[in-house]
Design an enzyme around this catalytic site. Structure first.
Site, PDB file in Angstrom:
ATOM      1  N   GLY A  41       0.839  -1.201   0.000  1.00 40.57           N
ATOM      2  CA  GLY A  41       0.000   0.000   0.000  1.00 40.57           C
ATOM      3  C   GLY A  41       0.870   1.245   0.000  1.00 40.57           C
ATOM      4  N   GLY A  42       0.459   2.229   0.810  1.00 42.03           N
ATOM      5  CA  GLY A  42       1.183   3.502   0.858  1.00 42.03           C
ATOM      6  C   GLY A  42       2.629   3.335   1.282  1.00 42.03           C
TER       7      GLY A  42
ATOM      8  N   GLY B  35      21.947  10.124 -32.734  1.00 42.93           N
ATOM      9  CA  GLY B  35      21.440  10.830 -31.557  1.00 42.93           C
ATOM     10  C   GLY B  35      22.063  10.328 -30.267  1.00 42.93           C
ATOM     11  N   ALA B  36      22.513   9.083 -30.296  1.00 39.71           N
ATOM     12  CA  ALA B  36      23.117   8.542 -29.075  1.00 39.71           C
ATOM     13  C   ALA B  36      24.442   9.226 -28.761  1.00 39.71           C
ATOM     14  CB  ALA B  36      23.301   7.035 -29.200  1.00 39.71           C
TER      15      ALA B  36
HETATM   16  C1  HXC Z   1      -2.669  -3.360  12.258  1.00 37.94           C
HETATM   17  C2  HXC Z   1      -1.643  -5.259  11.543  1.00 37.94           C
HETATM   18  C3  HXC Z   1      -1.514  -4.722  10.243  1.00 37.94           C
HETATM   19  C4  HXC Z   1      -2.017  -3.412  10.017  1.00 37.94           C
HETATM   20  C5  HXC Z   1      -0.646  -6.683  10.245  1.00 37.94           C
HETATM   21  N1  HXC Z   1      -1.105  -6.479  11.489  1.00 37.94           N
HETATM   22  N2  HXC Z   1      -0.900  -5.627   9.459  1.00 37.94           N
HETATM   23  N3  HXC Z   1      -2.216  -4.584  12.537  1.00 37.94           N
HETATM   24  N4  HXC Z   1      -2.578  -2.778  11.065  1.00 37.94           N
HETATM   25  N5  HXC Z   1      -1.923  -2.819   8.839  1.00 37.94           N
HETATM   26  C6  HXC Z   1      -1.009  -7.368  12.616  1.00 37.94           C
HETATM   27  C7  HXC Z   1      -1.875  -8.595  12.495  1.00 37.94           C
HETATM   28  O1  HXC Z   1      -3.156  -8.308  12.954  1.00 37.94           O
HETATM   29  C8  HXC Z   1      -1.139  -9.567  13.400  1.00 37.94           C
HETATM   30  O2  HXC Z   1      -1.448  -9.272  14.726  1.00 37.94           O
HETATM   31  C9  HXC Z   1       0.308  -9.209  13.189  1.00 37.94           C
HETATM   32  O3  HXC Z   1       0.311  -7.882  12.661  1.00 37.94           O
HETATM   33  C10 HXC Z   1       1.010 -10.104  12.200  1.00 37.94           C
HETATM   34  O4  HXC Z   1       0.193 -10.155  11.021  1.00 37.94           O
HETATM   35  P1  HXC Z   1      -0.182 -11.537  10.302  1.00 37.94           P
HETATM   36  O5  HXC Z   1      -1.272 -11.230   9.362  1.00 37.94           O
HETATM   37  O6  HXC Z   1      -0.412 -12.587  11.323  1.00 37.94           O
HETATM   38  O7  HXC Z   1       1.188 -11.840   9.548  1.00 37.94           O
HETATM   39  P2  HXC Z   1       1.419 -12.500   8.129  1.00 37.94           P
HETATM   40  O8  HXC Z   1       0.590 -13.723   7.992  1.00 37.94           O
HETATM   41  O9  HXC Z   1       2.880 -12.628   7.993  1.00 37.94           O
HETATM   42  O10 HXC Z   1       0.867 -11.425   7.059  1.00 37.94           O
HETATM   43  C11 HXC Z   1       1.488 -10.153   6.966  1.00 37.94           C
HETATM   44  C12 HXC Z   1       0.645  -9.205   6.073  1.00 37.94           C
HETATM   45  C13 HXC Z   1      -0.816  -9.173   6.580  1.00 37.94           C
HETATM   46  C14 HXC Z   1       0.708  -9.721   4.627  1.00 37.94           C
HETATM   47  C15 HXC Z   1       1.317  -7.838   6.106  1.00 37.94           C
HETATM   48  O11 HXC Z   1      -0.798  -8.912   8.001  1.00 37.94           O
HETATM   49  C16 HXC Z   1      -1.616  -8.098   5.920  1.00 37.94           C
HETATM   50  O12 HXC Z   1      -2.098  -8.278   4.806  1.00 37.94           O
HETATM   51  N6  HXC Z   1      -1.798  -6.970   6.641  1.00 37.94           N
HETATM   52  C17 HXC Z   1      -2.621  -5.867   6.169  1.00 37.94           C
HETATM   53  C18 HXC Z   1      -1.925  -5.133   5.036  1.00 37.94           C
HETATM   54  C19 HXC Z   1      -2.692  -3.911   4.630  1.00 37.94           C
HETATM   55  O13 HXC Z   1      -3.682  -4.011   3.922  1.00 37.94           O
HETATM   56  N7  HXC Z   1      -2.274  -2.741   5.170  1.00 37.94           N
HETATM   57  C20 HXC Z   1      -2.898  -1.461   4.951  1.00 37.94           C
HETATM   58  C21 HXC Z   1      -2.357  -0.925   3.664  1.00 37.94           C
HETATM   59  S1  HXC Z   1      -3.151   0.539   3.185  1.00 37.94           S
HETATM   60  P3  HXC Z   1      -1.469 -10.370  15.895  1.00 37.94           P
HETATM   61  O14 HXC Z   1      -1.901  -9.617  17.094  1.00 37.94           O
HETATM   62  O15 HXC Z   1      -2.403 -11.416  15.428  1.00 37.94           O
HETATM   63  O16 HXC Z   1      -0.057 -10.869  15.979  1.00 37.94           O
HETATM   64  C22 HXC Z   1      -2.018   1.638   3.324  1.00 37.94           C
HETATM   65  C23 HXC Z   1      -2.536   2.953   2.867  1.00 37.94           C
HETATM   66  C24 HXC Z   1      -1.610   4.057   3.288  1.00 37.94           C
HETATM   67  O17 HXC Z   1      -0.933   1.407   3.673  1.00 37.94           O
HETATM   68  C25 HXC Z   1      -1.924   5.273   2.474  1.00 37.94           C
HETATM   69  C26 HXC Z   1      -0.848   6.298   2.600  1.00 37.94           C
HETATM   70  C27 HXC Z   1      -0.738   7.129   1.369  1.00 37.94           C
END
Ligand code: HXC
Length: 522
Positions: free
Chosen positions: A176-177, A411-412
């Site tokens: 994402g971001g 041109g290069a």
């Molecule tokens: C809060 C999060 C989190 C998040 C992971 N965790 N991502 N908590 N916010 N964004 C937490 C999980 O709940 C989990 O907590 C722990 O971190 C480990 O995550 P898992 O999912 O168990 O790990 P894994 O299987 O290795 O997967 C990792 C992952 C997945 C692929 C990153 O967690 C995931 O898809 N996360 C969300 C990604 C996402 O969509 N992010 C937002 C992007 S939008 P516990 O307590 O169970 O250990 C964005 C916009 C910004 O970034 C815009 C700015 C311009």
């Protein structure tokens, strides 16, 4: 922990409390999550910093900062550090600022406090003129906080661009971001099987477009190293990757006001390499490996190639000549005959601008038949992309020296900074080089189209015209007479020529018209 009569902690208890809390902070998300991190083949944030920095040099900031309270899915407890370890340290005795996201704490996700900590070290890095290195391992914007805080990081990335080297090391998810801070950095490092970078993940892609792709195929190290060009360096494992960061920094100044560090060498400045004659084939169409030539010329044969797997028709990277860092841009005759195309123009343009911003002298090794022809290139905007490279060269004020190893057409001449008209300081050409408006075959076909068409033996006439063109135009003496080039040198003289030329150009200064910033055709 005992309390004195008035309920206050004794001094000893206060020390014990500090030590306890420090230990707690160092455990991040706790032993279970650390085990999970290790079992997924990753180091923890602190282990990574230990590997990256000189032993014992890390000085931490904001250890006890805790996450903001949230209104959605209460966090199970207050984690010290808020999922990112920040501070400063030394690499080869030189100061750097660092942040390392801790995946064991709320998935290294970026909340407000986490972002604030990163911004603080970025600011200190800019103010003190020190490189900033980010170790990224994060689930992205923290979902519980509802709003992203990346903007403040992007803003500082941009403030620091061209002021301090900015390095992003992807050691886990970066989605994402989160991808745009690395994208705004100067160099992105990835590790095979560990790093993942993409804007939208496989599930979202499937839901929106129906396309099925694995996370590795979408955003793994190999993809970003060979197809997208996002990753500048790829390693097989984390330790190797962090060592490579140290190696890269050894070529760079800490900021744009300093000169790059000088590394002493036993390699003689007068070393003549007879082998260079054999590397370059006489036949202008026969390929050879330009990297072999580069390694024979530079100090101790050490060349740190950048974006090795992307746009392989151009080679970029750092090396040293007589201990001084140089940035090399070179055509690779092994790939597309060393033609310039969209991706190679982008790759070179960015590197040229980095070198210029940080006072790194530029050395070009040229063997280029021109721009890659075809609808794919024209429709893709080779005009726009080629312009970036031209602009980047014309913009540089650092010493810039070019060696034409075999051929350069059309041109290069400007695109590869052979022509002195685009501000090249010195151009040297090898005696067997061809240098002309276009290749002899193309020139003969156009100018003598009618004569060749009418001839009894068109092939014989064509061959004769090609020979004549080569003799009359496409040779270095004609170019030297016209003043297009400065010197004609033997292949064995390339190293001493470059060292002397750069020595004579050291300290070069140039005044340009005042402007806020240029309008590079992005
Ligand atoms: C809060 C999060 C989190 C998040 C992971 N965790 N991502 N908590 N916010 N964004 C937490 C999980 O709940 C989990 O907590 C722990 O971190 C480990 O995550 P898992 O999912 O168990 O790990 P894994 O299987 O290795 O997967 C990792 C992952 C997945 C692929 C990153 O967690 C995931 O898809 N996360 C969300 C990604 C996402 O969509 N992010 C937002 C992007 S939008 P516990 O307590 O169970 O250990 C964005 C916009 C910004 O970034 C815009 C700015 C311009």
């Amino acid at each position: 922990m005992s309390r004195e009569g008035d309920g206050k902690l004794s001094d000893k208890d206060k020390l014990d409390l500090l030590r306890e809390r420090r230990e707690e902070a160092k455990l991040g998300g706790g032993l279970k999550r650390i085990e999970r991190q290790h079992s997924s083949g990753k180091l923890t944030a602190r282990e990574r910093l230990d590997q990256l920095l000189d032993p014992g040099s890390f000085s931490e900031l904001g250890m006890f900062i805790t996450p903001q309270p949230t209104s959605f899915g209460e966090l199970e407890r207050k984690f010290y550090g808020d999922g990112v370890v920040t501070g400063s340290g030394l690499i080869d005795g030189r100061r750097v600022y660092v942040f390392a996201q801790d995946f064991t704490v709320i998935g290294g996700s970026l909340g407000e406090q986490h972002a604030r900590k990163i911004c603080l070290v970025m600011e200190k890095a800019i103010q003190t003129g020190s490189p900033i290195i980010g170790l990224i391992d994060s689930g992205g914007a923290r979902i519980q906080e509802g709003l992203g805080h990346y903007g403040s990081i992007f803003y500082r990335n941009t403030l620091g661009a061209g002021v301090i080297p900015q390095i992003s090391v992807i050691l886990g998810p970066c989605a994402g971001g989160a991808v745009y801070s690395p994208a705004l950095s100067d160099f992105v490092f990835m590790v095979e099987g560990v790093s993942r970078m993409h804007i939208t993940g496989p599930q979202v892609i499937k839901a929106v477009t129906g396309e099925e792709v694995t996370s590795e195929e979408l955003g793994g190290a190999a993809v970003h190293h060979t197809r997208s060009g996002v990753a500048h360096f790829v390693s097989k494992e984390e330790k190797e990757c962090l060592d490579l960061v140290r190696e890269l920094l050894s070529y760079l100044p800490s900021n744009n006001r300093e000169l790059p560090p000088i590394r002493s060498t036993e390699d003689s400045i007068d070393r003549m390499e007879d082998e260079l004659v054999d590397i370059i084939p006489d036949d202008p169409k026969k390929p050879y490996d330009m990297k072999q030539l580069i390694r024979l010329v530079v100090d101790d044969g050490v060349f740190l190639e950048i974006q090795e797997g992307f746009a392989r028709n151009i080679i970029i990277g750092f090396a040293r000549l007589n201990g001084h860092t140089i940035g090399i841009i070179a055509n690779q005759p092994l790939v597309f005959a060393g033609c310039l195309d969209i991706n190679s123009s982008d790759k070179a343009a960015r590197f040229i601008r980095f070198c210029d911003a940080f006072g790194v002298s530029i050395v070009n090794f040229v063997d280029c038949p021109g721009y890659l022809p075809g609808t794919q290139q024209e429709y893709g905007g080779i005009i726009r992309h080629g312009a970036k490279m031209l602009y980047a060269y014309c913009e540089t004020t650092v010493p810039r020296v070019t060696v034409v190893t075999r051929k350069i057409y059309g041109g290069a001449m400007s695109g590869m900074s052979v022509s002195k008209l685009v501000g090249t300081d010195l151009t040297a050409v090898l005696p067997s080089a061809e240098i002309a408006i276009m290749g002899p075959e193309g020139a003969a076909n156009i100018i003598f189209k009618e004569e060749i068409g009418k001839a009894e033996d068109p092939e014989a006439v064509r061959a004769e015209k090609v020979r004549q063109y080569r003799e009359q135009f496409a040779n270095p003496y004609v170019a030297a007479e016209k003043g297009w080039i400065d010197v004609i040198i033997e292949p064995r003289e390339i190293r001493p020529f470059l060292i002397t030329s750069l020595e004579r150009l050291r300290g070069k200064g140039e005044r340009r018209p005042e402007k806020k910033h240029g309008t590079i055709p992005l």
